[in-house]
Design a protein around this motif. Structure first.
Motif, PDB file in Angstrom:
ATOM      1  N   ALA A 110       0.844  -1.199   0.000  1.00 42.68           N
ATOM      2  CA  ALA A 110       0.000   0.000   0.000  1.00 42.68           C
ATOM      3  C   ALA A 110       0.881   1.251   0.000  1.00 42.68           C
ATOM      4  N   PHE A 111       0.483   2.231  -0.806  1.00 40.28           N
ATOM      5  CA  PHE A 111       1.158   3.526  -0.842  1.00 40.28           C
ATOM      6  C   PHE A 111       0.124   4.608  -0.571  1.00 40.28           C
ATOM      7  N   PHE A 112       0.525   5.597   0.216  1.00 44.15           N
ATOM      8  CA  PHE A 112      -0.320   6.754   0.496  1.00 44.15           C
ATOM      9  C   PHE A 112       0.538   8.003   0.352  1.00 44.15           C
ATOM     10  N   ILE A 127       3.758   7.865  13.397  1.00 43.60           N
ATOM     11  CA  ILE A 127       3.727   6.401  13.420  1.00 43.60           C
ATOM     12  C   ILE A 127       3.199   5.905  14.765  1.00 43.60           C
ATOM     13  N   ILE A 128       3.726   6.462  15.845  1.00 38.78           N
ATOM     14  CA  ILE A 128       3.314   6.016  17.180  1.00 38.78           C
ATOM     15  C   ILE A 128       1.832   6.288  17.418  1.00 38.78           C
ATOM     16  N   GLN A 129       1.382   7.478  17.023  1.00 40.80           N
ATOM     17  CA  GLN A 129      -0.027   7.818  17.247  1.00 40.80           C
ATOM     18  C   GLN A 129      -0.946   6.986  16.362  1.00 40.80           C
ATOM     19  N   SER A 130      -0.542   6.712  15.128  1.00 39.71           N
ATOM     20  CA  SER A 130      -1.407   5.979  14.195  1.00 39.71           C
ATOM     21  C   SER A 130      -1.448   4.483  14.497  1.00 39.71           C
ATOM     22  N   PHE A 131      -0.317   3.911  14.954  1.00 40.94           N
ATOM     23  CA  PHE A 131      -0.219   2.461  15.161  1.00 40.94           C
ATOM     24  C   PHE A 131       0.141   2.158  16.611  1.00 40.94           C
ATOM     25  N   LEU A 178       3.508   7.333   2.759  1.00 39.91           N
ATOM     26  CA  LEU A 178       3.671   6.104   3.535  1.00 39.91           C
ATOM     27  C   LEU A 178       3.671   4.898   2.609  1.00 39.91           C
ATOM     28  N   TYR A 179       4.594   3.986   2.876  1.00 35.92           N
ATOM     29  CA  TYR A 179       4.699   2.719   2.144  1.00 35.92           C
ATOM     30  C   TYR A 179       4.605   1.589   3.149  1.00 35.92           C
ATOM     31  N   GLU A 216      -5.076   0.076   6.568  1.00 39.18           N
ATOM     32  CA  GLU A 216      -5.775   1.102   5.798  1.00 39.18           C
ATOM     33  C   GLU A 216      -6.954   1.660   6.578  1.00 39.18           C
ATOM     34  N   ARG A 217      -7.625   0.820   7.330  1.00 37.88           N
ATOM     35  CA  ARG A 217      -8.741   1.311   8.155  1.00 37.88           C
ATOM     36  C   ARG A 217      -8.227   2.231   9.258  1.00 37.88           C
ATOM     37  N   VAL A 218      -7.080   1.886   9.829  1.00 41.16           N
ATOM     38  CA  VAL A 218      -6.477   2.734  10.854  1.00 41.16           C
ATOM     39  C   VAL A 218      -6.118   4.095  10.266  1.00 41.16           C
TER      40      VAL A 218
END
Length: 312
Positions: free
Chosen positions: A173-175, A232-236, A192-193, A209-211
């Motif tokens: 996935a790429f964003f 990264i820390i906040q998202s995951f 993001l990759y 992707e849902r996150v």
């Protein structure tokens, strides 16, 4: 490469941000590898060098961020080239990166001409039918490897994700996110990759992707001066993050006067004379041959005596 000077207002803003770079990491006990890019200066400099408008900045910016992210997948003397050819108003682009994080590229058309205004900044309607290719140049090997796939109707990042699934059989996935301020100036840019490794849950990237769907805009986040690691820390937060390293990225092209002089000096005297007679420009009051690097838009004025000196 000669860098076009950025506007003072843009420079002041970029100085307040985290320096461009890639944060390389894994999730889910090493089953998903990823790279998060901060690329605000890269996109701003690329825009200045190519003299791009808003849509063109979004298109080449997104493409260059993808190339920067892909630099995390190569090492040593390896480099790669990402090319998109399409029938839509975008026309296409070519961007390149190497293992050092140097990125360069250009749009096939410097101006995107629309019959009707876009309803949003989604670039998918500008792409339409065509193909995407990824060429890898590996160290001392003489023959590069190129993979292709037909376009599926998505935006640039979505098409690259589709390429990896179809051509390289990897769930990837790429964003990308390029944000401009109300004046149309670059505010923040990043991407993001993520790639599922062998043994990963087949639905692992769907969960990611849902996150991300509920995460803040990356371009806005970076434009506010926040860091990659914080994102990264906040998202995951509950994803077993392992930070593997950081590398710099930049808009950079190895072109130079010396290289173009060497290239032109290979022409015979008759060809040089014809070029001067038919398309001579003038610099410092003297006739010269102007050559422009398509990758970074740098213009070089080469004088006949420089070519003669090269051959003596």
């Amino acid at each position: 490469m000669i860098e076009v000077q950025l506007e003072e207002e843009v420079q002041d803003h970029l100085r307040s941000l985290e320096a461009d770079g890639l944060e390389i990491f894994t999730l889910n006990s090493g089953k998903i590898r990823g790279a998060l890019a901060s690329a605000s200066t890269l996109v701003a400099q690329m825009r200045a060098n190519h003299g791009l408008g808003i849509l063109e900045t979004l298109a080449l910016g997104q493409a260059s961020i993808c190339a920067a992210l892909l630099s995390a997948t190569i090492k040593g003397d390896d480099r790669l080239s990402l090319r998109l050819d399409c029938k839509g108003p975008l026309g296409g682009f070519q961007v390149e990166s190497n293992a050092l994080g140097d990125v360069r590229g250009y749009l096939f058309s410097q101006e995107i001409v629309l019959e009707n205004p876009l309803e949003s900044l989604d670039l998918a309607p500008l792409i339409q039918g065509g193909s995407l290719s990824l060429t890898r140049f590996q160290g001392g090997k003489t023959e590069p490897f190129t993979g292709y796939c037909e376009l599926g109707g998505g935006g640039i990042a979505a098409e690259l994700s589709r390429y990896f699934l179809i051509s390289e059989q990897t769930n990837t996935a790429f964003f990308t996110s390029v944000r401009l301020d109300p004046k149309g100036k670059l505010y923040g840019a990043g991407g993001l990759y993520l790639q599922a490794l062998p043994g990963a849950d087949p639905e692992a990237l769907d969960w990611v992707e849902r996150v991300l769907a509920s995460a803040p805009s990356l371009g806005t986040w970076l434009g506010e001066g926040k860091s990659l690691r914080q994102f990264i820390i906040q998202s995951f937060l509950f994803s077993d993050i392992d930070f593997l390293g950081h590398k710099a990225i930049s808009f950079s092209c190895p072109c130079s006067r010396k290289r173009f002089i060497a290239l032109l000096s290979a022409m015979d005297k008759e060809e040089i004379g014809k070029a001067l007679a038919e398309g001579a420009a003038f610099s410092e009051g003297r006739p010269c041959i102007e050559v422009r690097c398509q990758h970074c838009n740098t213009l070089y004025s080469i004088f006949p005596e420089e070519l003669q000196a090269q051959n003596d």
